[in-house]
Design a protein around this motif. Structure first.
Motif, PDB file in Angstrom:
ATOM      1  N   PRO A 178      55.875  75.476   6.077  1.00  0.00           N
ATOM      2  CA  PRO A 178      55.511  74.197   5.449  1.00  0.00           C
ATOM      3  C   PRO A 178      54.312  74.293   4.517  1.00  0.00           C
ATOM      4  CG  PRO A 178      55.997  73.881   7.784  1.00  0.00           C
ATOM      5  CD  PRO A 178      55.974  75.361   7.550  1.00  0.00           C
ATOM      6  N   ALA A 179      53.359  75.158   4.832  1.00  0.00           N
ATOM      7  CA  ALA A 179      52.160  75.275   4.001  1.00  0.00           C
ATOM      8  C   ALA A 179      52.483  75.748   2.587  1.00  0.00           C
ATOM      9  CB  ALA A 179      51.164  76.227   4.664  1.00  0.00           C
ATOM     10  N   PHE A 180      53.594  76.444   2.411  1.00  0.00           N
ATOM     11  CA  PHE A 180      53.994  76.907   1.081  1.00  0.00           C
ATOM     12  C   PHE A 180      54.345  75.711   0.199  1.00  0.00           C
ATOM     13  CE2 PHE A 180      56.984  80.156  -1.228  1.00  0.00           C
ATOM     14  CZ  PHE A 180      56.036  80.299  -2.229  1.00  0.00           C
ATOM     15  N   LEU A 181      55.065  74.751   0.755  1.00  0.00           N
ATOM     16  CA  LEU A 181      55.374  73.528   0.021  1.00  0.00           C
ATOM     17  C   LEU A 181      54.129  72.662  -0.137  1.00  0.00           C
ATOM     18  CD1 LEU A 181      57.375  71.593  -1.304  1.00  0.00           C
ATOM     19  CD2 LEU A 181      57.979  70.749   0.974  1.00  0.00           C
ATOM     20  N   ASP A 182      53.295  72.615   0.896  1.00  0.00           N
ATOM     21  CA  ASP A 182      52.052  71.844   0.805  1.00  0.00           C
ATOM     22  C   ASP A 182      51.218  72.295  -0.384  1.00  0.00           C
ATOM     23  OD1 ASP A 182      52.780  70.544   3.122  1.00  0.00           O
ATOM     24  OD2 ASP A 182      51.469  71.716   4.430  1.00  0.00           O
ATOM     25  N   LEU A 183      51.206  73.597  -0.631  1.00  0.00           N
ATOM     26  CA  LEU A 183      50.424  74.154  -1.738  1.00  0.00           C
ATOM     27  C   LEU A 183      50.852  73.537  -3.060  1.00  0.00           C
ATOM     28  CD1 LEU A 183      48.351  76.349  -2.633  1.00  0.00           C
ATOM     29  CD2 LEU A 183      50.303  77.911  -2.840  1.00  0.00           C
ATOM     30  N   VAL A 184      52.148  73.457  -3.282  1.00  0.00           N
ATOM     31  CA  VAL A 184      52.662  72.872  -4.525  1.00  0.00           C
ATOM     32  C   VAL A 184      52.310  71.388  -4.615  1.00  0.00           C
ATOM     33  CG1 VAL A 184      54.706  72.525  -5.954  1.00  0.00           C
ATOM     34  CG2 VAL A 184      54.594  74.495  -4.413  1.00  0.00           C
ATOM     35  N   LEU A 190      51.410  65.753  -6.171  1.00  0.00           N
ATOM     36  CA  LEU A 190      52.761  65.188  -6.100  1.00  0.00           C
ATOM     37  C   LEU A 190      52.894  64.266  -4.898  1.00  0.00           C
ATOM     38  CD1 LEU A 190      54.898  68.391  -6.853  1.00  0.00           C
ATOM     39  CD2 LEU A 190      53.673  66.894  -8.445  1.00  0.00           C
ATOM     40  N   LEU A 191      53.503  63.111  -5.099  1.00  0.00           N
ATOM     41  CA  LEU A 191      53.760  62.172  -4.011  1.00  0.00           C
ATOM     42  C   LEU A 191      55.124  62.477  -3.398  1.00  0.00           C
ATOM     43  CD1 LEU A 191      52.540  58.841  -5.664  1.00  0.00           C
ATOM     44  CD2 LEU A 191      51.286  60.364  -4.113  1.00  0.00           C
ATOM     45  N   PRO A 192      55.223  62.503  -2.070  1.00  0.00           N
ATOM     46  CA  PRO A 192      56.496  62.844  -1.412  1.00  0.00           C
ATOM     47  C   PRO A 192      57.661  61.965  -1.848  1.00  0.00           C
ATOM     48  CG  PRO A 192      54.712  62.874   0.171  1.00  0.00           C
ATOM     49  CD  PRO A 192      54.129  62.323  -1.098  1.00  0.00           C
ATOM     50  N   GLU A 193      57.410  60.675  -2.008  1.00  0.00           N
ATOM     51  CA  GLU A 193      58.491  59.753  -2.354  1.00  0.00           C
ATOM     52  C   GLU A 193      58.989  59.939  -3.787  1.00  0.00           C
ATOM     53  OE1 GLU A 193      54.571  57.441  -2.831  1.00  0.00           O
ATOM     54  OE2 GLU A 193      55.438  58.955  -1.479  1.00  0.00           O
ATOM     55  N   GLU A 194      58.255  60.697  -4.607  1.00  0.00           N
ATOM     56  CA  GLU A 194      58.648  60.932  -5.996  1.00  0.00           C
ATOM     57  C   GLU A 194      59.167  62.349  -6.235  1.00  0.00           C
ATOM     58  OE1 GLU A 194      55.275  57.913  -7.966  1.00  0.00           O
ATOM     59  OE2 GLU A 194      55.051  60.098  -8.123  1.00  0.00           O
ATOM     60  N   ALA A 209      61.843  71.256   3.076  1.00  0.00           N
ATOM     61  CA  ALA A 209      61.799  69.842   2.682  1.00  0.00           C
ATOM     62  C   ALA A 209      61.865  68.948   3.915  1.00  0.00           C
ATOM     63  CB  ALA A 209      62.958  69.529   1.734  1.00  0.00           C
ATOM     64  N   HIS A 210      62.724  69.297   4.859  1.00  0.00           N
ATOM     65  CA  HIS A 210      62.841  68.527   6.097  1.00  0.00           C
ATOM     66  C   HIS A 210      61.522  68.526   6.866  1.00  0.00           C
ATOM     67  CE1 HIS A 210      64.475  66.953   9.840  1.00  0.00           C
ATOM     68  NE2 HIS A 210      63.963  67.995  10.476  1.00  0.00           N
ATOM     69  N   GLU A 211      60.864  69.679   6.919  1.00  0.00           N
ATOM     70  CA  GLU A 211      59.596  69.794   7.648  1.00  0.00           C
ATOM     71  C   GLU A 211      58.533  68.859   7.072  1.00  0.00           C
ATOM     72  OE1 GLU A 211      58.425  71.498  10.305  1.00  0.00           O
ATOM     73  OE2 GLU A 211      60.461  72.117  10.797  1.00  0.00           O
ATOM     74  N   ARG A 212      58.567  68.650   5.771  1.00  0.00           N
ATOM     75  CA  ARG A 212      57.538  67.831   5.136  1.00  0.00           C
ATOM     76  C   ARG A 212      58.036  66.447   4.713  1.00  0.00           C
ATOM     77  NH1 ARG A 212      54.475  69.984   7.749  1.00  0.00           N
ATOM     78  NH2 ARG A 212      52.708  71.273   7.117  1.00  0.00           N
ATOM     79  N   GLY A 213      59.261  66.126   5.073  1.00  0.00           N
ATOM     80  CA  GLY A 213      59.752  64.774   4.867  1.00  0.00           C
ATOM     81  C   GLY A 213      59.969  64.375   3.425  1.00  0.00           C
ATOM     82  N   ILE A 214      60.313  65.344   2.567  1.00  0.00           N
ATOM     83  CA  ILE A 214      60.671  64.972   1.195  1.00  0.00           C
ATOM     84  C   ILE A 214      62.178  65.119   1.025  1.00  0.00           C
ATOM     85  CG2 ILE A 214      58.416  65.791   0.384  1.00  0.00           C
ATOM     86  CD1 ILE A 214      59.938  68.041  -1.108  1.00  0.00           C
ATOM     87  N   ASN A 234      73.701  66.410  11.649  1.00  0.00           N
ATOM     88  CA  ASN A 234      73.717  65.843  12.998  1.00  0.00           C
ATOM     89  C   ASN A 234      72.405  66.073  13.736  1.00  0.00           C
ATOM     90  OD1 ASN A 234      76.334  64.895  12.684  1.00  0.00           O
ATOM     91  ND2 ASN A 234      77.280  66.717  13.587  1.00  0.00           N
ATOM     92  N   LYS A 235      71.605  67.030  13.241  1.00  0.00           N
ATOM     93  CA  LYS A 235      70.283  67.267  13.820  1.00  0.00           C
ATOM     94  C   LYS A 235      69.227  66.337  13.215  1.00  0.00           C
ATOM     95  CE  LYS A 235      69.964  71.699  12.947  1.00  0.00           C
ATOM     96  NZ  LYS A 235      69.419  73.103  12.964  1.00  0.00           N
ATOM     97  N   GLY A 236      69.674  65.489  12.292  1.00  0.00           N
ATOM     98  CA  GLY A 236      68.748  64.543  11.677  1.00  0.00           C
ATOM     99  C   GLY A 236      68.222  64.958  10.318  1.00  0.00           C
ATOM    100  N   TRP A 237      68.792  66.016   9.761  1.00  0.00           N
ATOM    101  CA  TRP A 237      68.374  66.453   8.431  1.00  0.00           C
ATOM    102  C   TRP A 237      69.093  65.611   7.377  1.00  0.00           C
ATOM    103  CZ3 TRP A 237      67.386  72.344   7.631  1.00  0.00           C
ATOM    104  CH2 TRP A 237      66.640  72.847   8.715  1.00  0.00           C
TER     105      TRP A 237
END
Length: 253
Positions: A178-184, A190-194, A209-214, A234-237
């Motif tokens: 997740p920290a790799f995406l956090d870096l970007v 960048l806002l997650p919802e955008e 993306a699933h880990e960070r909710g985008i 089915n796992k919620g992704w």
């Protein structure tokens, strides 16, 4: 498809089609001749074995020193170690003046010898250009080696369309960390919802993306069967599946 302000793309299998074979005898034979020209005494099979041992050792060492689960080592350092820590050496006046440059050049040679195909998918460049003209911000987030990937991003025409390129070997971690995406996200405000992550791998691109909710889009070039896609959902992704990158432009009105 939702209209996003920010698009984070995987590279291989998403923007470009690539085929490599790093097990070919010719690859290791050519590298053996190069190393032996600098005073080493390798045979092709031996060089390959030592290479993989050095990579494994470097990954284990890195995993013990960083707070991430998915580590990425820089292969340029491995190619340098193959020279400086060769099991057998012969006396030679031929030594590199600059080990950093040596590592970069050997890594580039390794990639050129092992690469069999590299081309942008049919609609990649036109889709990226359209998004850019619409003022979207475009990024690459790739599990890769800088020495391999930067030239290939440039050669395929993708580099000039990107605001910034993030490659795992630069930061010692890779997707789905997740920290790799956090870096970007953090470096570029960048806002997650955008923002949307676009990739072809469920276990790395969609997972991060699933880990960070985008939002995520699976470009299904791996041809995942519907049953496997359903298993993840089915796992919620939550992710959209497309077959061609141009579908990113098919917006809900």
């Amino acid at each position: 498809m939702k209209n996003y302000k920010n698009y984070i793309f995987d590279f291989y299998g998403t923007l470009v089609d690539i085929r490599t074979d790093e097990h070919k005898w010719e690859v290791w034979n050519q590298l053996t001749q190069l190393y032996n020209a600098f005073g080493c005494s390798y045979r092709p099979r031996q060089l390959k074995k030592v290479f993989h041992r050095f990579v494994k050792e470097a990954e284990e060492t890195l995993a013990q020193t960083v707070d991430t689960h998915h580590v990425e080592v820089d292969l340029e350092a491995i190619f340098i170690r193959l020279l400086t820590a060769a099991p057998h050496k012969i006396q030679s006046e031929n030594t590199p003046n600059d080990l950093v440059t040596f590592g970069q050049l050997v890594a580039t040679m390794f990639r050129l010898l092992s690469r069999e195909k590299l081309e942008a998918y049919a609609n990649t460049l036109t889709t990226l250009q359209t998004l850019k003209e619409e003022k979207a911000r475009l990024f690459i987030l790739s599990n890769a080696q800088r020495a391999f990937t930067q030239p290939e991003i440039e050669a395929t025409g993708c580099a000039s369309l990107m605001e910034k390129i993030y490659i795992s070997s630069d930061v010692q971690m890779k997707k789905p960390e997740p920290a790799f995406l956090d870096l970007v996200m953090e470096e570029n405000g960048l806002l997650p919802e955008e923002t949307v992550m676009v990739g072809n791998d469920l276990t790395t691109d969609i997972a991060i993306a699933h880990e960070r909710g985008i939002d995520a889009v699976l470009l299904n070039t791996f041809f995942y069967p519907q049953e496997e896609i359903d298993t993840y959902r089915n796992k919620g992704w939550h992710f959209t599946v497309i077959k061609d990158i141009s579908e990113l432009l098919y917006r809900n009105q």
